[in-house]
Design an enzyme around this catalytic site. Structure first.
Site, PDB file in Angstrom:
ATOM      1  N   ILE A  31       0.823  -1.209   0.000  1.00  0.00           N
ATOM      2  CA  ILE A  31       0.000   0.000   0.000  1.00  0.00           C
ATOM      3  C   ILE A  31       0.863   1.267   0.000  1.00  0.00           C
ATOM      4  CG2 ILE A  31      -0.256   0.352   2.497  1.00  0.00           C
ATOM      5  CD1 ILE A  31      -3.334   0.557   1.937  1.00  0.00           C
ATOM      6  N   ASN A  95      11.732  -8.511   6.606  1.00  0.00           N
ATOM      7  CA  ASN A  95      12.036  -7.749   7.818  1.00  0.00           C
ATOM      8  C   ASN A  95      11.633  -8.624   9.002  1.00  0.00           C
ATOM      9  OD1 ASN A  95      12.889  -5.501   6.363  1.00  0.00           O
ATOM     10  ND2 ASN A  95      10.844  -4.615   6.298  1.00  0.00           N
ATOM     11  N   HIS A 108       5.907 -12.029   5.842  1.00  0.00           N
ATOM     12  CA  HIS A 108       5.747 -11.561   4.461  1.00  0.00           C
ATOM     13  C   HIS A 108       7.107 -11.332   3.835  1.00  0.00           C
ATOM     14  CE1 HIS A 108       5.609  -8.091   7.195  1.00  0.00           C
ATOM     15  NE2 HIS A 108       6.236  -7.409   6.251  1.00  0.00           N
ATOM     16  N   LEU A 109       7.165 -11.641   2.556  1.00  0.00           N
ATOM     17  CA  LEU A 109       8.378 -11.434   1.766  1.00  0.00           C
ATOM     18  C   LEU A 109       8.163 -10.206   0.889  1.00  0.00           C
ATOM     19  CD1 LEU A 109      11.121 -12.354   0.598  1.00  0.00           C
ATOM     20  CD2 LEU A 109       9.867 -13.948  -0.882  1.00  0.00           C
ATOM     21  N   HIS A 110       8.968  -9.156   1.137  1.00  0.00           N
ATOM     22  CA  HIS A 110       8.909  -7.963   0.281  1.00  0.00           C
ATOM     23  C   HIS A 110       9.648  -8.252  -1.027  1.00  0.00           C
ATOM     24  CE1 HIS A 110       7.778  -4.701   3.211  1.00  0.00           C
ATOM     25  NE2 HIS A 110       8.236  -5.576   4.080  1.00  0.00           N
TER      26      HIS A 110
HETATM   27  P1  AMP Z   1       7.180  -4.625   7.475  1.00  0.00           P
HETATM   28  O1  AMP Z   1       7.848  -3.387   7.983  1.00  0.00           O
HETATM   29  O2  AMP Z   1       8.157  -5.578   6.834  1.00  0.00           O
HETATM   30  O3  AMP Z   1       6.325  -5.283   8.528  1.00  0.00           O
HETATM   31  O4  AMP Z   1       6.271  -4.137   6.286  1.00  0.00           O
HETATM   32  C1  AMP Z   1       4.889  -4.117   6.301  1.00  0.00           C
HETATM   33  C2  AMP Z   1       4.482  -3.617   4.947  1.00  0.00           C
HETATM   34  O5  AMP Z   1       3.096  -3.823   4.806  1.00  0.00           O
HETATM   35  C3  AMP Z   1       4.743  -2.128   4.713  1.00  0.00           C
HETATM   36  O6  AMP Z   1       5.559  -1.949   3.560  1.00  0.00           O
HETATM   37  C4  AMP Z   1       3.340  -1.545   4.517  1.00  0.00           C
HETATM   38  O7  AMP Z   1       3.301  -0.501   3.565  1.00  0.00           O
HETATM   39  C5  AMP Z   1       2.551  -2.767   4.075  1.00  0.00           C
HETATM   40  N1  AMP Z   1       1.120  -2.715   4.371  1.00  0.00           N
HETATM   41  C6  AMP Z   1       0.546  -2.430   5.555  1.00  0.00           C
HETATM   42  N2  AMP Z   1      -0.789  -2.504   5.459  1.00  0.00           N
HETATM   43  C7  AMP Z   1      -1.064  -2.858   4.187  1.00  0.00           C
HETATM   44  C8  AMP Z   1      -2.262  -3.080   3.451  1.00  0.00           C
HETATM   45  N3  AMP Z   1      -3.484  -2.961   4.027  1.00  0.00           N
HETATM   46  N4  AMP Z   1      -2.170  -3.419   2.143  1.00  0.00           N
HETATM   47  C9  AMP Z   1      -0.963  -3.520   1.554  1.00  0.00           C
HETATM   48  N5  AMP Z   1       0.207  -3.328   2.183  1.00  0.00           N
HETATM   49  C10 AMP Z   1       0.163  -2.997   3.482  1.00  0.00           C
END
Ligand code: AMP
Ligand code: ZN
Length: 122
Positions: A31, A95, A108-110
């Site tokens: 997002i 992360n 989650h895998l970025h």
């Molecule tokens: P992390 O810091 O690795 O936990 O990253 C979480 C990621 O999730 C961040 O890059 C956010 O922008 C993303 N995120 C959070 N909420 C949503 C959502 N509703 N839809 C898509 N991405 C999200």
């Protein structure tokens, strides 16, 4: 996990821009993208962090890692012509925990890539 935002996306109770889904995982666009192409590969099972994974998650983690280049290719961040110099590619990272910058405690895998003309790479 009722309060987990990614469990809600998996359940379909909050929307996401989905790019892939199978029995074990989904992928959707971040997002708040940090790159022209930025999506997350998320297991359907609620596992808080990479550090919570065990032997039973080996196949799942393998599937997540193997999906990354395929989906990157489909979404415009594929890795091609490596020998010709910068031409595509992506970062893939988990992360993990507070010092790893993790904000959402559902594994989650970025995957981040895409054309960055401002860096002189296409
Ligand atoms: P992390 O810091 O690795 O936990 O990253 C979480 C990621 O999730 C961040 O890059 C956010 O922008 C993303 N995120 C959070 N909420 C949503 C959502 N509703 N839809 C898509 N991405 C999200
Ligand atoms: Zn969850």
């Amino acid at each position: 996990m009722d309060s987990c935002i990614f469990c809600k996306i998996v359940a379909g109770t909050i929307p996401a821009k989905k790019a892939y889904e199978d029995d074990d995982m989904i992928a959707f666009h971040d997002i708040n993208p940090a790159a022209p192409v930025h999506f997350l590969i998320v297991p359907k099972e609620h596992i808080p962090t990479l550090a919570d994974c065990g032997d039973k998650h080996q196949a799942l983690l393998g599937k997540m890692m193997l999906l990354a280049p395929k989906l990157a290719q489909e979404l415009g961040a594929g890795y091609e012509n490596a020998e010709d110099g910068p031409d595509g590619g992506f970062k893939a990272l988990f992360n993990t925990g507070p010092d790893g910058g993790q904000e959402v405690y559902h594994l989650h895998l970025h995957v981040m890539g895409g054309s960055r003309p401002w860096k002189g790479q296409r």
